[in-house]
Each structure stands twice: as C-alpha cells, then as structure tokens.
Design an enzyme around this catalytic site. Structure first.
Site, PDB file in Angstrom:
ATOM      1  CG  ASP A  91      -1.848   1.169   1.269  1.00 18.42           C
ATOM      2  OD1 ASP A  91      -2.193   1.694   0.192  1.00 18.42           O
ATOM      3  OD2 ASP A  91      -2.242   1.577   2.376  1.00 18.42           O
ATOM      4  CD  GLU A  96      -5.148   0.814  -2.484  1.00 14.57           C
ATOM      5  OE1 GLU A  96      -6.068   0.135  -2.017  1.00 14.57           O
ATOM      6  OE2 GLU A  96      -4.617   1.764  -1.885  1.00 14.57           O
ATOM      7  CG  ASP A 101      -0.877   3.341   6.036  1.00 18.11           C
ATOM      8  OD1 ASP A 101      -1.343   3.865   5.014  1.00 18.11           O
ATOM      9  OD2 ASP A 101      -0.754   3.939   7.120  1.00 18.11           O
TER      10      ASP A 101
END
Length: 186
Positions: A7, A67, A140
């Site tokens: 992430d 992502e 996160d």
C-alpha cells in the site's frame, strides 16, 4: 506462491507478505515503513525501496501486488505518490516479480465483499482471514495485506480460468484443429 502486497504512500507505506499452504494462508511478515518527515523526499523513496528490497530478499515472493493510484485533490501529493509507486514498480522489475495492480474498490470487494467497505472493515476481515491478533496494526499494513490477498485470489482465479481453457475438449476433428493449429503440417 508468495505474494508481497504494498500500500504505497509518501509518508507511510504498508507491506504484507503472505503465502498459501494446504492449511490456509500463511503470513510471513507485515509492517508499515515510516521513513520520517525530516529526511528529504528522494531519501524517503530510497528508504522505502531499500526496506522493500530487504523484504524481497528475505521472503522471495513471486508476485508483487500494488494498489493503483488514488486520485485526490492535491496534485503535489499525487505526484509524490506516483514517484513512490514508480520506485516500487522498478523494484518488482529488478527482481523479476510478477507485477499486478488493483484498484482500492477491487481490493475491498475481494476481502470484505463490497467495494465500499471502510478501512476498518477491511482491517477486520484481513485479521479474521489471516488469523492475526494485532490490535495495533496500522491501517496501511492491513491494506497491504488486503492487497496481497486480492493478488493471491485474482492469480488463483486466472490460473483456474486458464486451466479450464486448456482442458476444454474438442467435440469434432474440426474443433480440435481450430484449437490446436500448431499440429497442422503444411
């Protein structure tokens, strides 16, 4: 297959390393990379790169799931996020990892069942799916584990789909020739 989920962020980058065994998923490692605001931006990118490189060397993942970029209103933040993502993509290429990326909506849907899930719902489902009992896990980090799970689910789904295509039986000689043109001698 071992998957590294990332992430990306210019201030905090979460990562998670998971693998699949007969007993279920195995969590190898997860954490949040926090370079610190006192170093300049190129040093932060290097710190993120170096940390993820150590993770890759330690766990030897075959796939890196990332992502896709989130488009906010702050152009400067988007540019910085793009630079972090670029460094991570280069790292994946340098280690010949299969590179895949998923939208936040895809990740949420694959883990929580809905693309509109909150970060807290995603974290809850990740902890349940991976049997993690960590009350202090950063969002996160849970997002990174969700990205790794999504990558794992999607890769398994694509492999099954490809297997189905390969194992389709022809019902006639003509279909066989169409499905296997390499066997025709000209």
């Amino acid at each position: 297959m071992i998957t590294l989920g990332v992430d990306p962020g210019s201030i905090v980058t979460g990562y998670g390393v998971i693998g699949k065994s007969e007993a279920g998923f195995r969590v190898f490692d997860y954490s949040a990379i926090r370079p610190g605001g006192k170093c300049d931006f190129p040093q932060r990118i290097k710190y993120i790169y170096d940390t993820l490189e150590k993770v890759i060397c330690a766990y030897k993942p075959t796939q890196l799931s990332l992502e896709t970029a989130f488009y906010g209103k702050n152009a400067q933040s988007a540019l910085k996020l793009g630079q972090v993502r670029g460094a991570i993509i280069i790292l994946a290429m340098n280690y010949n990892l299969k590179f895949v990326e998923y939208s936040p909506r895809e990740v949420k849907k694959s883990v929580a069942g809905t693309g509109n899930a909150s970060k807290e719902q995603v974290a809850y489902m990740v902890k349940k799916m991976l049997s993690i009992d960590d009350e202090k896990m950063a969002l996160d980090t849970s997002d990174a584990l969700a990205i790794a799970l999504c990558g794992h689910f999607k890769s398994a789904s694509m492999a099954a789909s490809e297997f189905k295509k390969q194992s389709r039986k022809a019902t006639s000689w003509g279909e066989y020739i169409l499905q296997n043109p390499q066997v025709v001698v000209k």
